[in-house]
Design an enzyme around this catalytic site. Structure first.
Site, PDB file in Angstrom:
ATOM      1  N   HIS A 105       0.819  -1.224   0.000  1.00  0.00           N
ATOM      2  CA  HIS A 105       0.000   0.000   0.000  1.00  0.00           C
ATOM      3  C   HIS A 105       0.846   1.264   0.000  1.00  0.00           C
ATOM      4  O   HIS A 105       0.367   2.333  -0.344  1.00  0.00           O
ATOM      5  CB  HIS A 105      -0.857   0.071   1.271  1.00  0.00           C
ATOM      6  CG  HIS A 105      -1.742  -1.101   1.472  1.00  0.00           C
ATOM      7  ND1 HIS A 105      -1.531  -2.043   2.450  1.00  0.00           N
ATOM      8  CD2 HIS A 105      -2.852  -1.479   0.810  1.00  0.00           C
ATOM      9  CE1 HIS A 105      -2.477  -2.952   2.399  1.00  0.00           C
ATOM     10  NE2 HIS A 105      -3.288  -2.646   1.401  1.00  0.00           N
ATOM     11  N   GLU A 154      -3.489   2.855   1.723  1.00  0.00           N
ATOM     12  CA  GLU A 154      -2.914   3.364   0.468  1.00  0.00           C
ATOM     13  C   GLU A 154      -3.254   4.845   0.294  1.00  0.00           C
ATOM     14  O   GLU A 154      -2.403   5.658  -0.072  1.00  0.00           O
ATOM     15  CB  GLU A 154      -3.463   2.562  -0.721  1.00  0.00           C
ATOM     16  CG  GLU A 154      -2.874   3.040  -2.045  1.00  0.00           C
ATOM     17  CD  GLU A 154      -3.628   2.522  -3.264  1.00  0.00           C
ATOM     18  OE1 GLU A 154      -4.024   1.351  -3.268  1.00  0.00           O
ATOM     19  OE2 GLU A 154      -3.816   3.317  -4.200  1.00  0.00           O
ATOM     20  N   SER A 191     -10.195  -6.458   3.121  1.00  0.00           N
ATOM     21  CA  SER A 191      -9.614  -6.168   1.806  1.00  0.00           C
ATOM     22  C   SER A 191     -10.613  -5.387   0.955  1.00  0.00           C
ATOM     23  O   SER A 191     -11.695  -5.884   0.623  1.00  0.00           O
ATOM     24  CB  SER A 191      -9.246  -7.486   1.113  1.00  0.00           C
ATOM     25  OG  SER A 191      -9.123  -7.269  -0.265  1.00  0.00           O
ATOM     26  N   SER A 213      -5.511 -10.102  -2.626  1.00  0.00           N
ATOM     27  CA  SER A 213      -4.703 -10.497  -1.464  1.00  0.00           C
ATOM     28  C   SER A 213      -5.078 -11.894  -0.967  1.00  0.00           C
ATOM     29  O   SER A 213      -4.734 -12.276   0.149  1.00  0.00           O
ATOM     30  CB  SER A 213      -4.891  -9.470  -0.354  1.00  0.00           C
ATOM     31  OG  SER A 213      -6.271  -9.245  -0.137  1.00  0.00           O
TER      32      SER A 213
END
Ligand code: F3S
Length: 695
Positions: A82, A134, A232, A287
């Site tokens: 990220h 991020e 996620s 992920s």
């Protein structure tokens, strides 16, 4: 659980091809695995949003910490894909903490964009979740104001309440895992409010591919399972997309799935559709480890009693890990380039890396100067780590092999090739040519030789001359190729000789008297200069250099000067060319003849004394001779007693020889005339004459 599915039904379990780790995540996980092997360490925040991967890493000694203050041991810390804000890097340096930067190259690119654009004064608008790491990292690289919007309403509110923010120069970009359809909608709204706007489409291809495939798959399925961590964001977006098309279950692992719930959904579909075909789709976030996808796939096969359903996905997964072998030549698509490597997609689920020194044979070349994202290149597999899904490749070796073939051909056909001198080695230099190292012995480098044709005897002098060739582009002939040992020998000298021979041949075929050239003065002697006419040297005698009288050519030219010359004569047998450099328009004789005639009296300057007389300059470029007998009314035996160099005297032009370009002068005649004139004008003398006549 009521099993209503019967053996006459077709139950298809289809797993999305893009399901699972993206390359950014693979890279971060691979760094963490390496760290675990090297003795463990930390990740700043959870490496990825998947609890199973986090647990596994903890068991291997890699722990997630929320802040640098939690670091207890002097072990490295990984920055996850990220990315982080600039101040985090500053803090790592300040605290002297070792770190491994696993920021995804695509996120690094966004950091660069915001740094550059905000550095020029633009405000930054980011579409994304403000609490996502991020997004926080991106904001932390902005040098001006930044705002984050996560809905159309957020944008409208911003435009209403912060008018100056959107009216300033503005850049608009998205979190890499943003939803494409929303991004398109947001762009339209932002364009409406901003006039000075730059948009950067930063949604990652890995994300859009997953979203597009999920959408298509879900629209053809009766049920979708989305596998991935609850935290996620990209997995959550996949679930949101699938939900629009069919009943969707979001699970971190197979254990979370309920066979009863699944059967109920399928049963409902069968009864409503009255069909024999049931499609179940599986997709997963970027992920999600393959193990978890496989587990869900197996579970779905079991509960639907479809033994064959694993085949496609398993084969797909297995195939991707088995399809490449060390030594395989593969086509690779360059996805990203950073300072140390190029990251490539080789069409399997592996992450492909080409280290900088495997990209090109030219040392010191930055990866960005060797390849760029979007390039399709050929590489050879140098090592494989199936467990981590990583493949290392070399482009340099493929180039070298292809280059070797080309050089062998150039050797046979005596073709000239071009390369760059990359190293000085014992006895010569290395030239990088067609991706191959070519050795050029010192005697073939073409560096200037000693008088007897040897290399400079002093090794230091030789080394200096060889060093001067570094980084230069050179033409060379290939004189030896040993394909077995991959050894290639070249000659710069032979290529230069061929070029110079060709130039000479052309020169002699085109030369003619009067032809004009512009050449460089290569050398100088006391009698003249040698001028390079393009492979052939011609000589300009001193008397042909200028109309003026000179003692040495250095008075008018220097070595290295460009000189315009014309051919006076040439001898192809003896390879001699005689040149002139005087411009006929400047011929002082033409000027002299136009202005002067015999009997004119001129003021002249003595330029030289000889035993037979003195030369005097009438105008620059035209001298006349005052013969010893014409210097005085007296009898002169020593010229120097009457005249000195530099003295200005009056003399009469007594003769002009146009053929020989000679002028004769006389002081004596002038003196005689003057004496005669003065006699005529003197009354006493006249009377005396009269008297004497009378007498
Ligand atoms: Fe990077 Fe895209 Fe994955 S940005 S971390 S490759 S989703």
């Amino acid at each position: 659980m009521t099993c209503f599915l019967n053996k006459n039904m077709n139950i298809n379990i289809i797993t999305a091809k893009t399901a699972g780790f993206c390359f950014g995540v693979k890279r971060a996980v691979s760094e963490a695995e390496k760290l675990a092997e090297a003795g463990g360490g930390y990740t700043l925040g959870q490496l990825i949003h998947n609890p199973f991967v986090i647990k596994d890493l903890e068991n291997k000694g890699v722990y997630a910490v929320d802040s640098l203050d939690e670091i207890k041991e002097n072990k490295p810390v990984i920055i996850r894909s990220h990315g982080v804000a600039q101040r985090v890097y500053d803090e790592l340096i300040r605290q002297n903490i070792d770190y491994i930067d696993a920021t995804c190259p695509k996120v690094v690119k966004i950091h660069k964009i915001v740094e550059e654009e905000s550095g020029k004064g633009a405000n930054v608008l980011i579409a994304g979740d403000p609490s996502h790491p991020e997004v926080k990292g991106i904001v932390g690289h902005c040098l001006t104001k930044a705002a984050v919007v996560n809905s159309a309403e957020d944008i409208e509110n911003l435009a209403k309440n912060e008018a100056s923010f959107v009216q300033n120069p503005l850049i608009f970009l998205s979190q890499t895992t943003g939803k494409l359809s929303k991004w398109i909608e947001y762009k339209k709204i932002v364009k409406k409010h901003c006039t000075n706007l730059k948009i950067f489409d930063t949604i990652c291809r890995a994300t859009t591919c997953r979203q597009n495939e999920a959408e298509e798959l879900a629209s053809n399925c009766d049920l979708m399972i989305v596998v991935g961590g609850r935290k996620s964001s990209n997995t959550a977006k996949l679930a949101e997309i699938c939900q629009k098309h069919c009943k969707t279950f979001f699970a971190e692992s197979a254990e979370e799935l309920s066979a009863d719930e699944i059967m109920a959904v399928l049963s409902d579909r069968v009864s409503k559709k009255q069909v024999r075909d049931i499609n179940i789709g599986i997709t997963a976030g970027a992920s999600t480890p393959y193990g978890k996808i496989k587990e869900v796939h197996r579970y779905m096969s079991e509960i639907t009693k479809n033994d064959e359903m694993d085949i496609d996905f398993m084969a797909e997964v297995d195939k991707t890990f088995k399809r490449v072998y060390i030594g395989n030549r593969v086509k690779a698509y360059v996805v990203a380039v950073n300072n140390t490597e190029a990251i490539v997609d080789i069409g399997t689920k592996h992450s492909g890396y080409i280290p900088a020194d495997e990209l090109t044979a030219t040392p010191g070349t930055l990866p960005k100067d060797a390849v760029k994202p979007g390039d399709e290149i050929e590489c050879v597999v140098t090592s494989i780590n199936d467990q981590d899904g990583i493949v290392y490749l070399s482009k340099k070796r493929v180039d070298a092999a292809a280059g070797l073939e080309k050089l062998a051909e150039a050797c046979t056909s005596n073709t000239t090739v071009t390369g760059v001198v990359t190293n000085v080695v014992k006895g010569g230099v290395i030239v990088s040519c067609e991706g191959t190292r070519v050795f050029v012995p010192a005697s073939h480098t073409g560096i200037s030789r000693g008088r007897r044709g040897e290399q400079p005897e002093n090794p230091e002098e030789l080394a200096k001359k060889l060093e001067a060739l570094l980084k230069k582009e050179v033409k060379l002939k290939i004189i030896e190729v040993s394909e077995g040992r991959g050894k290639v020998v070249g000659s710069i000298r032979n290529a230069a000789k061929e070029e110079s021979d060709a130039l000479k041949e052309k020169f002699w075929s085109e030369i003619e008297v009067g032809k004009r050239y512009v050449g460089e003065v290569k050398s100088m002697e006391s009698y003249g200069v040698f001028v390079d006419l393009g492979g052939v040297d011609g000589m300009v005698h001193s008397s042909e250099l200028t109309w003026n009288r000179i003692k040495h050519p250095k008075e008018v030219v220097s070595v290295g000067d460009k000189l315009e010359v014309y051919v006076k004569s040439y001898d192809p047998e003896k390879k001699r060319v005689s040149l002139g450099a005087k411009n006929p328009d400047d011929n002082p004789w033409t000027k002299f003849l136009a202005e002067f005639a015999v009997d004119d009296v001129v003021k002249v300057q003595i330029v030289s004394i000889t035993p037979f007389g003195a030369f005097a300059q009438i105008i620059p470029g035209v001298d006349g001779l005052i013969h010893i007998s014409q210097i005085s009314l007296d009898r002169v035996t020593n010229v120097a007693q009457y005249l000195t160099v530099g003295q200005v005297v009056e003399a009469k032009i007594t003769e002009i020889d146009q053929e020989k370009n000679r002028v004769s002068l006389s002081i004596k005649e002038l003196l005689e005339e003057q004496a005669a004139d003065s006699d005529e004008n003197d009354p006493e003398e006249a009377d005396e004459e009269t008297v004497s006549e009378e007498e």
